[in-house]
Design an enzyme around this catalytic site. Structure first.
Site, mmCIF file in Angstrom:
data_model
loop_
_atom_site.group_PDB
_atom_site.id
_atom_site.type_symbol
_atom_site.label_atom_id
_atom_site.label_comp_id
_atom_site.label_asym_id
_atom_site.label_seq_id
_atom_site.Cartn_x
_atom_site.Cartn_y
_atom_site.Cartn_z
ATOM 1 N N LYS A 55 0.842 -1.210 0.000
ATOM 2 C CA LYS A 55 0.000 0.000 0.000
ATOM 3 C C LYS A 55 0.871 1.252 0.000
ATOM 4 O O LYS A 55 0.615 2.199 -0.752
ATOM 5 C CB LYS A 55 -0.933 -0.017 1.222
ATOM 6 C CG LYS A 55 -2.096 -0.986 1.046
ATOM 7 C CD LYS A 55 -2.867 -1.244 2.336
ATOM 8 C CE LYS A 55 -3.912 -2.336 2.079
ATOM 9 N NZ LYS A 55 -4.577 -2.815 3.300
ATOM 10 N N GLN A 99 -4.989 -1.578 9.450
ATOM 11 C CA GLN A 99 -4.864 -2.910 8.843
ATOM 12 C C GLN A 99 -5.494 -3.960 9.764
ATOM 13 O O GLN A 99 -5.148 -4.052 10.941
ATOM 14 C CB GLN A 99 -3.381 -3.226 8.590
ATOM 15 C CG GLN A 99 -3.129 -4.536 7.872
ATOM 16 C CD GLN A 99 -3.655 -4.541 6.431
ATOM 17 O OE1 GLN A 99 -3.489 -3.583 5.686
ATOM 18 N NE2 GLN A 99 -4.315 -5.628 6.047
ATOM 19 N N ASP A 122 -11.298 2.844 3.916
ATOM 20 C CA ASP A 122 -11.687 1.429 3.803
ATOM 21 C C ASP A 122 -13.208 1.285 3.667
ATOM 22 O O ASP A 122 -13.698 0.206 3.320
ATOM 23 C CB ASP A 122 -11.221 0.667 5.058
ATOM 24 C CG ASP A 122 -10.120 -0.331 4.764
ATOM 25 O OD1 ASP A 122 -9.901 -0.641 3.572
ATOM 26 O OD2 ASP A 122 -9.489 -0.806 5.715
#
Ligand code: NDP
Length: 295
Positions: A55, A99, A122
């Site tokens: 990422k 994460q 997200d």
């Protein structure tokens, strides 16, 4: 019947990243804006470390700022919440990604709910989940968004298609169902209690498999000509002591029947990061009242 067209996630993801990078260049030129993505990683999970590194690399390649916070596994929930509060308040941070999975002593829902929904790239915050469900503008979860983009490369108008989603998780199955409704599909969501799963999948013009069961969806479950999007990422033994990645679809038998199919690897997985970059640009623009560029 001819074999399925293989949907090239690698190329399609690279093209999307290219459009994001072009949008960033423009925003920088016109508004002196360089979006910043903060990624928070707690603990030592090796797969998570690989994802976070990827990422960061792609964020910087797209011309954005990548800010990493790697915290030890014994970080307390309170410490993590304090970091989130700090990132929420930081005007240089446009997107926040924590994460998953988090260590067991930390309540993931509490952490997700602490993120400013406007920076929730997200798309997991209940405000974004609710907005997606009510058809309002929302930051949309990356893997579901990537799955729809891939399906639309085969058939740009999904209107009226019979779609079957296998899996009802909050991160894939449910949000991808909402996106399919937005596209005017008739959607069935199947799960571990579904009766006659092969018969249900056989009805689908578009199958989205997100079950976490290696090669579960067989070729004879697929309607001839259907589009098959395989979200699964499973590691199975290769026989020589090594492992290989496979999806939730039995690729070889399915490709003999489907009209188009995503491979694993090389399909949906690569779209997830590309969509994360896209969401970060979207968040940066909305936070500043700017029009979101086409990407
Ligand atoms: P979850 O384990 O959270 O959910 C799996 C879903 O599949 C559940 O709804 C479950 O049903 C259903 N299911 C499990 N077994 C069966 C079965 N035998 N028959 C029918 N349904 C079944 O998984 P995720 O949604 O998080 O992930 C799914 C897959 O996608 C995994 O392989 C994961 O690695 C991959 N993934 C890939 C990403 C990417 O970037 N490409 C990102 C996220 C996930 P029930 O609810 O009844 O238990």
């Amino acid at each position: 019947m001819a074999e399925a067209r293989i949907i090239d996630g690698k190329t399609i993801a690279a093209e999307l990243r290219g459009r994001v990078a072009a949008a960033v260049t423009e925003l920088n030129k016109i508004h002196k804006l360089q979006p910043g993505l903060a990624v928070v990683l707690v603990g030592e999970d090796p797969a998570s470390h690989v994802y976070v590194a990827s990422k960061a690399k792609h964020t910087m390649e797209a011309g954005m700022r990548s800010i990493e916070h790697r915290l030890p596994a014994d970080t307390s929930e309170a410490q993590l919440l304090a970091l989130i509060a700090h990132l929420n308040d930081d005007p240089d941070i446009d997107g926040i990604l924590v994460q998953l999975p988090l260590p067991k002593h930390i309540d993931s829902n509490k952490v997700i709910e602490a993120i400013n929904p406007a920076k929730d790239v997200d798309g997991f915050h209940p405000i974004n989940v609710g907005r997606l469900a009510t058809g309002e503008r929302a930051l949309v979860p990356c893997t579901p968004l990537g799955s729809i983009i891939l399906a639309k490369t085969v058939r740009p108008d999904l209107n009226g298609l019979e779609a079957v989603v296998v899996g009802r998780s909050n991160i894939v199955g449910k949000p991808v169902t909402q996106l399919l409704l937005r596209e005017n599909c008739t959607v069935t969501i199947a799960h571990s209690r579904t009766r006659d799963l092969p018969g249900v999948v056989r009805r689908a013009d578009l199958v989205i498999a997100a079950v976490g069961q290696p090669q579960m969806v067989k070729g004879d479950w697929i309607k001839p000509g259907a589009i098959v999007i395989d979200v699964g990422i499973n590691r199975i033994p290769k026989g020589d002591g090594k492992t290989r990645l496979v999806g939730d679809v039995d690729f070889d038998s399915a490709k003999a029947v489907a009209g188009a199919i995503t491979p694993v690897p090389g399909g949906v997985g690569l779209m997830t990061v590309a969509c994360l970059l896209r969401n970060t640009v979207e968040a940066a623009c909305i936070l500043r009242g700017l029009t979101v560029p086409a990407m």
